[in-house]
Design an enzyme around this catalytic site. Structure first.
Site, mmCIF file in Angstrom:
data_model
loop_
_atom_site.group_PDB
_atom_site.id
_atom_site.type_symbol
_atom_site.label_atom_id
_atom_site.label_comp_id
_atom_site.label_asym_id
_atom_site.label_seq_id
_atom_site.Cartn_x
_atom_site.Cartn_y
_atom_site.Cartn_z
ATOM 1 N N HIS A 224 0.833 -1.202 0.000
ATOM 2 C CA HIS A 224 0.000 0.000 0.000
ATOM 3 C C HIS A 224 0.874 1.261 0.000
ATOM 4 O O HIS A 224 0.497 2.297 0.546
ATOM 5 C CB HIS A 224 -1.003 -0.008 1.175
ATOM 6 N N ASP B 120 2.536 1.935 -3.164
ATOM 7 C CA ASP B 120 2.719 2.327 -4.576
ATOM 8 C C ASP B 120 1.880 3.536 -4.960
ATOM 9 O O ASP B 120 2.355 4.449 -5.631
ATOM 10 C CB ASP B 120 2.536 1.141 -5.552
ATOM 11 N N LEU C 228 -1.879 -12.436 -5.871
ATOM 12 C CA LEU C 228 -0.645 -12.706 -6.626
ATOM 13 C C LEU C 228 -0.701 -12.081 -8.023
ATOM 14 O O LEU C 228 0.054 -12.458 -8.918
ATOM 15 C CB LEU C 228 -0.391 -14.221 -6.722
ATOM 16 N N SER C 229 -1.634 -11.142 -8.212
ATOM 17 C CA SER C 229 -1.692 -10.340 -9.445
ATOM 18 C C SER C 229 -2.034 -11.123 -10.700
ATOM 19 O O SER C 229 -1.390 -10.974 -11.743
ATOM 20 C CB SER C 229 -0.376 -9.608 -9.677
ATOM 21 N N SER D 166 -4.611 -10.560 -12.470
ATOM 22 C CA SER D 166 -5.119 -9.650 -13.508
ATOM 23 C C SER D 166 -3.993 -8.884 -14.191
ATOM 24 O O SER D 166 -4.007 -8.722 -15.406
ATOM 25 C CB SER D 166 -6.201 -8.710 -12.989
ATOM 26 N N GLU E 244 -6.746 -1.247 -16.273
ATOM 27 C CA GLU E 244 -7.340 -1.700 -15.006
ATOM 28 C C GLU E 244 -8.121 -0.553 -14.336
ATOM 29 O O GLU E 244 -9.224 -0.746 -13.847
ATOM 30 C CB GLU E 244 -6.222 -2.206 -14.088
ATOM 31 N N ASP F 223 1.884 -3.979 -9.580
ATOM 32 C CA ASP F 223 1.654 -5.318 -10.131
ATOM 33 C C ASP F 223 1.995 -5.371 -11.621
ATOM 34 O O ASP F 223 2.636 -6.311 -12.097
ATOM 35 C CB ASP F 223 0.190 -5.733 -9.926
ATOM 36 N N TYR G 61 -10.206 -0.848 -0.564
ATOM 37 C CA TYR G 61 -8.956 -0.381 -1.184
ATOM 38 C C TYR G 61 -9.077 1.112 -1.527
ATOM 39 O O TYR G 61 -8.200 1.911 -1.200
ATOM 40 C CB TYR G 61 -8.680 -1.220 -2.434
HETATM 41 C C1 GLA Z 1 -2.930 -4.383 -5.090
HETATM 42 C C2 GLA Z 1 -2.747 -3.255 -6.097
HETATM 43 C C3 GLA Z 1 -1.329 -2.696 -6.038
HETATM 44 C C4 GLA Z 1 -0.919 -2.345 -4.612
HETATM 45 C C5 GLA Z 1 -1.235 -3.506 -3.659
HETATM 46 C C6 GLA Z 1 -0.990 -3.145 -2.222
HETATM 47 O O1 GLA Z 1 -2.133 -5.476 -5.463
HETATM 48 O O2 GLA Z 1 -3.019 -3.715 -7.400
HETATM 49 O O3 GLA Z 1 -1.228 -1.578 -6.893
HETATM 50 O O4 GLA Z 1 -1.524 -1.169 -4.194
HETATM 51 O O5 GLA Z 1 -2.574 -3.944 -3.788
HETATM 52 O O6 GLA Z 1 0.359 -2.943 -1.991
#
Ligand code: GLA
Length: 380
Positions: free
Chosen positions: A35, A37, A125-126, A128, A160, A172, A221
């Site tokens: 949190h 970025d 784990l990203s 998307s 996104e 990500d 978020y």
């Molecule tokens: C998600 C968001 C990122 C980042 C994290 C928290 O993965 O896509 O951009 O903010 O949460 O660090």
């Protein structure tokens, strides 16, 4: 069969030919810097050996045709007249990236192909970002676009934010675009400059999937983002990256909740820089302690952990060989990450799994992950 063979096989079965392009874009695990970025701060993620793959070939005309073997189904979309998301589901990530590329002035060519991945969805784990970057790689390959990792990460983030409607930061997409084998990236989210940081010797990174998936992550978020922006304004800085604890203490009017959010971000930026320094000198115990401190701050000040994530981190911390553990990604469910002595991985996995199961009755998934390269054309 490996995903890369499976997807080639699926392409042959559907299109009756060999694919001419094969691309891979990885998911990620963030070692520390959570949190931060969207506060213009620092992050330290690595691209992992779980990825989205696409097997494809260029086609004449403007119509793309894509089969998703793991989401099920086939979809087509026209590169002309991309205006807004209208179907929902996985295909919108591809349409969104095509739209974002065209918005940047790229003239795209169409392709047909198959996509598949083994990044668990909604686990932090990203998955998307991996799908977005695989799509960008596919379009770049068939349309002869130069591959600039940072520019393509911005395209994925734009898709996104503006198409899918999730107000994420840049971490990500950037790590999926620019990851490097055997390294984490210390990324400055303000400038997108990054340095490669080697993993310390004799330790491994273990992803610990709680088996829970995050619920209403979007609204929580966005709320955290707003609280951070309010705190930055109150401290008189453009972003919390530029604040320190002294400036925060002087902000007497700031409400206590926003102050705690800001304290997390300020501390997390410092921990992330310290973690990169510890890694550069191979100090795994120091990195582990910083990860522990990050979890406490995310749990108590930023309040984005969950009972399952806390139970997993507790289980990991008391298992043999563990140097540090924390939740990873946006939070509210999904995965934790632990730093573990390489020679104790098996007892670690056994003990942490049993302990977590006893505490929660959930079925966890633990695996050692390797740091891999970012989005690439694997074969043409
Ligand atoms: C998600 C968001 C990122 C980042 C994290 C928290 O993965 O896509 O951009 O903010 O949460 O660090």
């Amino acid at each position: 069969m490996e995903l890369r063979e499976q997807i080639t096989e699926a392409f042959r079965a559907r299109f009756g030919a060999e694919p001419s392009v094969l691309v891979r874009a990885p998911g990620r695990v963030n070692l520390i810097g959570e949190h931060t970025d969207y506060n213009d701060g620092f992050v330290l993620p690595m691209a992992i050996d779980r990825a989205v793959w696409a097997a494809l070939r260029p086609v004449a005309g403007r119509q793309c045709r894509v089969v998703s073997t793991d989401q099920g189904g086939e979809a087509t979309f026209d590169l002309d007249g991309l205006e807004r998301p209208d179907r929902g589901g996985w295909i919108e990530y591809l349409r969104g990236v095509a739209w974002a590329l065209e918005q940047r002035g790229c003239r795209l060519s169409a392709w047909e192909g198959v996509v598949a991945g083994d990044v668990p969805i909604g686990a932090g784990l990203s998955s998307s970002a991996a799908l977005e970057l695989a799509t960008a790689r596919a379009f770049a390959a068939v349309s002869d676009l130069a591959w600039d990792a940072a520019a393509m990460a911005r395209v994925g983030q734009y898709a996104e934010n503006r198409w899918v409607g999730v107000n994420c930061g840049i971490m990500d997409q950037m790590i999926s675009a620019a990851g490097r084998a055997d390294h984490a990236l210390l990324l400055d989210c303000r400038t997108l400059e990054f340095t490669l940081v080697p993993l310390p010797p004799a330790v491994v990174v273990v992803v610990l999937d709680t088996g829970t998936r995050r619920g209403l992550v979007g609204s929580a978020y966005n709320e955290r983002r707003q609280q951070c922006e309010a705190a930055a304004r109150a401290c008189g800085v453009g972003a919390l990256r530029d604040a320190d604890l002294g400036a925060l203490a002087r902000c007497v009017d700031l409400d206590p909740l926003a102050a705690r959010r800001a304290r997390h971000v300020i501390g997390e930026n410092e921990r992330t820089l310290a973690a990169a320094s510890a890694m550069r000198v191979g100090d795994a115990p120091a990195l582990g302690s910083l990860m522990d401190a990050s979890h406490v701050s995310l749990r108590d000040d930023f309040e984005v952990s969950s009972p399952a994530l806390d139970a997993m981190v507790t289980a990991a911390r008391s298992a043999p060989g563990c140097l540090g553990a924390r939740m990873t990604g946006a939070g509210f469910g999904g995965c934790a990450v632990a730093l573990v002595r390489a020679d104790q991985v098996d007892p670690f996995v056994q003990a942490a799994t049993a302990d977590y199961q006893r505490a929660t009755h959930n079925e966890p998934g633990l695996y050692v992950c390797r740091a891999t390269d970012g989005a690439a054309v694997v074969r043409r």
